[in-house]
Scaffold this active site. Structure first.
Site, PDB file in Angstrom:
ATOM      1  N   LYS A 189     -14.159  58.539  12.812  1.00  0.00           N
ATOM      2  CA  LYS A 189     -15.043  58.970  14.493  1.00  0.00           C
ATOM      3  C   LYS A 189     -14.231  57.508  15.283  1.00  0.00           C
ATOM      4  CE  LYS A 189     -18.772  59.805  15.918  1.00  0.00           C
ATOM      5  NZ  LYS A 189     -18.538  59.066  17.293  1.00  0.00           N
ATOM      6  N   GLU A 264     -22.538  49.084   7.575  1.00  0.00           N
ATOM      7  CA  GLU A 264     -22.309  47.498   8.136  1.00  0.00           C
ATOM      8  C   GLU A 264     -23.483  47.673   9.458  1.00  0.00           C
ATOM      9  OE1 GLU A 264     -22.721  44.911  10.576  1.00  0.00           O
ATOM     10  OE2 GLU A 264     -21.047  45.106  11.150  1.00  0.00           O
ATOM     11  N   CYS A 298     -23.122  42.271  15.814  1.00  0.00           N
ATOM     12  CA  CYS A 298     -23.928  43.073  14.559  1.00  0.00           C
ATOM     13  C   CYS A 298     -25.091  41.641  13.917  1.00  0.00           C
ATOM     14  CB  CYS A 298     -23.416  43.742  13.607  1.00  0.00           C
ATOM     15  SG  CYS A 298     -21.997  42.689  13.383  1.00  0.00           S
ATOM     16  N   GLU A 395     -33.506  44.469  17.583  1.00  0.00           N
ATOM     17  CA  GLU A 395     -32.532  44.085  17.665  1.00  0.00           C
ATOM     18  C   GLU A 395     -32.161  44.080  19.521  1.00  0.00           C
ATOM     19  OE1 GLU A 395     -29.097  46.412  15.844  1.00  0.00           O
ATOM     20  OE2 GLU A 395     -28.098  44.097  15.234  1.00  0.00           O
ATOM     21  N   ILE A 396     -31.566  43.327  20.372  1.00  0.00           N
ATOM     22  CA  ILE A 396     -32.113  43.562  21.493  1.00  0.00           C
ATOM     23  C   ILE A 396     -30.300  44.506  21.726  1.00  0.00           C
ATOM     24  CG2 ILE A 396     -32.007  42.147  23.539  1.00  0.00           C
ATOM     25  CD1 ILE A 396     -33.993  40.761  22.353  1.00  0.00           C
TER      26      ILE A 396
HETATM   27  P1  NAI Z   1     -25.222  54.185  16.649  1.00  0.00           P
HETATM   28  O1  NAI Z   1     -25.125  53.394  15.313  1.00  0.00           O
HETATM   29  O2  NAI Z   1     -26.062  55.916  17.263  1.00  0.00           O
HETATM   30  O3  NAI Z   1     -23.308  54.136  16.845  1.00  0.00           O
HETATM   31  C1  NAI Z   1     -23.204  54.387  16.168  1.00  0.00           C
HETATM   32  C2  NAI Z   1     -21.617  55.331  15.883  1.00  0.00           C
HETATM   33  O4  NAI Z   1     -22.586  55.954  15.020  1.00  0.00           O
HETATM   34  C3  NAI Z   1     -20.704  55.909  16.742  1.00  0.00           C
HETATM   35  O5  NAI Z   1     -20.338  56.326  16.937  1.00  0.00           O
HETATM   36  C4  NAI Z   1     -21.487  57.353  17.069  1.00  0.00           C
HETATM   37  O6  NAI Z   1     -21.130  58.303  17.717  1.00  0.00           O
HETATM   38  C5  NAI Z   1     -22.446  57.596  15.918  1.00  0.00           C
HETATM   39  N1  NAI Z   1     -23.738  58.391  15.328  1.00  0.00           N
HETATM   40  C6  NAI Z   1     -24.544  58.373  15.838  1.00  0.00           C
HETATM   41  N2  NAI Z   1     -25.402  59.151  15.353  1.00  0.00           N
HETATM   42  C7  NAI Z   1     -25.085  59.507  13.839  1.00  0.00           C
HETATM   43  C8  NAI Z   1     -25.579  60.367  13.232  1.00  0.00           C
HETATM   44  N3  NAI Z   1     -26.475  61.517  13.153  1.00  0.00           N
HETATM   45  N4  NAI Z   1     -24.170  60.734  12.786  1.00  0.00           N
HETATM   46  C9  NAI Z   1     -23.182  60.346  11.685  1.00  0.00           C
HETATM   47  N5  NAI Z   1     -22.700  59.803  13.147  1.00  0.00           N
HETATM   48  C10 NAI Z   1     -23.741  58.979  14.473  1.00  0.00           C
HETATM   49  O7  NAI Z   1     -25.261  52.685  17.894  1.00  0.00           O
HETATM   50  P2  NAI Z   1     -25.600  53.182  20.021  1.00  0.00           P
HETATM   51  O8  NAI Z   1     -26.824  54.850  19.883  1.00  0.00           O
HETATM   52  O9  NAI Z   1     -24.392  53.312  20.080  1.00  0.00           O
HETATM   53  O10 NAI Z   1     -26.285  51.385  19.941  1.00  0.00           O
HETATM   54  C11 NAI Z   1     -27.347  51.511  19.301  1.00  0.00           C
HETATM   55  C12 NAI Z   1     -27.963  50.960  18.696  1.00  0.00           C
HETATM   56  O11 NAI Z   1     -27.719  50.109  18.091  1.00  0.00           O
HETATM   57  C13 NAI Z   1     -27.796  49.383  20.054  1.00  0.00           C
HETATM   58  O12 NAI Z   1     -28.169  48.969  20.852  1.00  0.00           O
HETATM   59  C14 NAI Z   1     -27.397  48.409  19.072  1.00  0.00           C
HETATM   60  O13 NAI Z   1     -29.253  47.313  18.701  1.00  0.00           O
HETATM   61  C15 NAI Z   1     -27.426  48.776  17.077  1.00  0.00           C
HETATM   62  N6  NAI Z   1     -26.007  48.581  16.954  1.00  0.00           N
HETATM   63  C16 NAI Z   1     -25.284  47.666  16.292  1.00  0.00           C
HETATM   64  C17 NAI Z   1     -24.151  48.378  16.181  1.00  0.00           C
HETATM   65  C18 NAI Z   1     -23.763  46.985  14.691  1.00  0.00           C
HETATM   66  O14 NAI Z   1     -22.466  45.870  14.613  1.00  0.00           O
HETATM   67  N7  NAI Z   1     -24.049  46.774  13.844  1.00  0.00           N
HETATM   68  C19 NAI Z   1     -23.143  48.252  16.225  1.00  0.00           C
HETATM   69  C20 NAI Z   1     -23.446  49.631  17.372  1.00  0.00           C
HETATM   70  C21 NAI Z   1     -24.996  49.216  17.554  1.00  0.00           C
END
Ligand code: NAI
Ligand code: MG
Length: 492
Positions: A189, A264, A298, A395-396
């Site tokens: 996904k 991760e 990240c 985390e910003i």
């Molecule tokens: P997120 O963690 O909500 O989204 C990442 C993935 O998880 C997307 O594919 C999303 O559709 C999916 N997802 C969301 N809720 C889910 C659930 N309940 N069950 C299964 N899958 C789910 O991150 P988002 O909302 O895009 O960004 C929010 C914050 O997260 C950012 O501001 C940043 O701080 C952090 N982030 C960190 C990342 C990293 O590489 N460590 C990457 C993206 C965001």
């Protein structure tokens, strides 16, 4: 500012795939629903993409199960799996220009970054894991008695893979690579913000000859499609990259079926500059370590500790560099900073900038929106940041640098470790023993010495503490995609 996609060196890619890929067939979602994916530089809709939900996840999980248990993939020689992966890597390379442009369009990252970083890392990753496919083996074990005991590393099964939007293709490659090498099948996904390159990669995988059902892609939202994948009893594992709060929901949702989980997650990585460092190199490395990919990394070096005696010199040089970053149309080859990925991230970042000002940090560069169209944020530098401020703790995920001053080795180690995260760290010094002592003392999965963001498919990457569980890349990632089986045979 040039945010409009006026003629530049690069041409806009054609959008080829917007449907779900399930069992080798491109199809609309069961509900018929679609969602828009937006160009963050212009805020215009690029395309409508089929919106997957529980019913589509169920079809994809069944297709992946079928491909795992029967058909050509299940019986394919490991070396031939590797050859298919090599073919995929080569086909991605053949489509380099289109994929780089598509990534830039959907994510907003400068096309020069997509070409210099994302695409080469994606291709390298698949080549690297192609080489592993026929090298995953067990041991013979000298147990007591007249027995022959050996282990087998068997593919884990159907793997649910949920990825974010910051490096859409690279996150897909990091997850496909070890899964395919191990002989697993995949339901991926992609992030709702950036589904296009993953769909195109899957189309190219079909062209390479991966059997139907080995790679399934179901775009959709997290709480619907993502959660359905996590809860599905026919899925053996979830590999997730994203926010730690989402990982907490996933862990709870996966409890019912006791799925294997690898995470991760984010970080608040310390980047430590000692007075004896090559200061110009440290300034350049710190700029890259924070502002690269619009700060949406990240492992961003988002707590920049600078030794007091060089603090002012360092800040002056950093402010100059921050102010000379080139914001604008990601398709312009001169652009070094594009927009943030969406309105939500843009709002979150501007909120943190306000909080930093409120809590008493000094904003010495940037601090505002850039332009009036697209989700651009000025490269922002705060000084006088203290450990307890929100901008130093949370985390910003944006172009906001926080500079903290420190006095000595022990102090900076304690402060660097004063976080719930532990993804990465870096140290800048000419003193080799100091570098090693930092590398040994910082609780983080990766430590860079006199460099930042050096990635390689062969080098394990992942977090201590709340930055993750398990490692991606390298041989280490193969363990996440295999089950260990012990076979004991009587020789009597
Ligand atoms: P997120 O963690 O909500 O989204 C990442 C993935 O998880 C997307 O594919 C999303 O559709 C999916 N997802 C969301 N809720 C889910 C659930 N309940 N069950 C299964 N899958 C789910 O991150 P988002 O909302 O895009 O960004 C929010 C914050 O997260 C950012 O501001 C940043 O701080 C952090 N982030 C960190 C990342 C990293 O590489 N460590 C990457 C993206 C965001
Ligand atoms: Mg979210």
């Amino acid at each position: 500012m040039a945010t409009a996609l006026e003629p530049t060196t690069y041409t806009l890619p054609k959008i080829r795939q917007t449907q779900l890929l399930i069992g080798g067939k491109w199809q609309d979602s069961v509900s018929g629903k679609t969602f828009a994916t937006v160009n963050p530089a212009t805020e215009e809709v690029i395309a409508e993409v089929a919106e997957g939900d529980a019913a589509d996840i169920d079809l994809a999980a069944k297709a992946a199960r079928k491909a795992f248990e029967s058909g050509p993939w299940a019986t394919m020689d490991a070396r031939d799996r590797g050859k298919l992966m090599t073919k995929l890597a080569n086909l991605l390379e053949d489509n380099f220009d289109e994929l780089a442009a598509l990534e830039s369009l959907d994510n907003g990252k400068p096309i020069s970054d997509a070409r210099a970083a994302d695409l080469p890392l994606v291709i390298d990753c698949l080549h690297y894991y192609a080489g592993w496919a026929d090298k995953i083996h067990g041991d013979t074990i000298p147990i007591r008695g007249n027995h022959f005991c050996y282990t087998r590393r068997e593919p884990l099964g159907v793997c649910g893979q949920i990825i974010p939007w910051n490096f859409p293709m690279l996150m897909a490659a990091w997850k496909w690579g070890p899964a395919l090498a191990a002989g697993c099948t995949i339901v991926m996904k992609p992030a709702e913000q950036t589904p296009l390159t993953c769909l195109r990669m899957a189309e190219i995988a079909m062209e390479a000859g991966f059997p139907p059902g080995v790679i399934n892609v179901v775009p959709g939202y997290g709480p619907t499609a993502g959660a359905a994948l996590v809860k599905h009893p026919g899925v053996d594992k979830i590999a997730f990259t994203g926010e730690h709060r989402t990982a907490q929901i996933i862990m709870a949702d996966a409890a019912q079926t006791l799925k294997r989980l690898t995470f991760e997650l984010g970080g608040k990585s310390p980047n430590i500059v000692f007075a004896d460092a090559d200061i110009d190199a440290a300034v350049a490395g710190a700029e890259f370590g924070l502002f690269f990919n619009q700060g949406q990394c990240c492992c961003a070096g988002s707590r920049l500790f600078v030794e007091e005696s060089v603090h002012d010199e360092f800040v002056d040089k950093m402010v100059e560099r921050a102010n000379s970053r080139v914001l604008g149309n990601p398709f312009d080859a001169k652009t070094t900073q594009g927009p943030q990925v969406d309105q939500a991230q843009f709002d979150k970042i501007l909120g943190y900038i306000e909080k930093g000002k409120e809590q008493g940090a000094a904003c010495v560069a940037g601090g505002n929106r850039f332009g009036d169209k697209g989700y651009f944020v000025e490269p922002t530098v705060f000084t006088g940041v203290t450990d307890d401020m929100a901008i130093a703790q949370e985390e910003i995920f944006g172009p906001v640098m926080n500079i903290l001053s420190f006095k000595g080795f022990d102090e900076v180690v304690t402060r660097a470790n004063n976080t719930c995260f532990g993804l990465a760290a870096a140290v800048w010094t000419r003193d080799v023993s100091k570098a090693h002592r930092i590398a040994n003392s910082v609780r983080a999965g990766t430590v860079w010495v006199n460099c930042y963001d050096v990635f390689d498919a062969a080098a394990p990457f992942g977090g201590f503490k709340m930055s993750g569980i398990g490692r991606e890349c390298g041989e280490a990632a193969l363990a996440n995609y295999t089950e260990l089986k012990t076979v004991t045979m009587s020789l009597a």
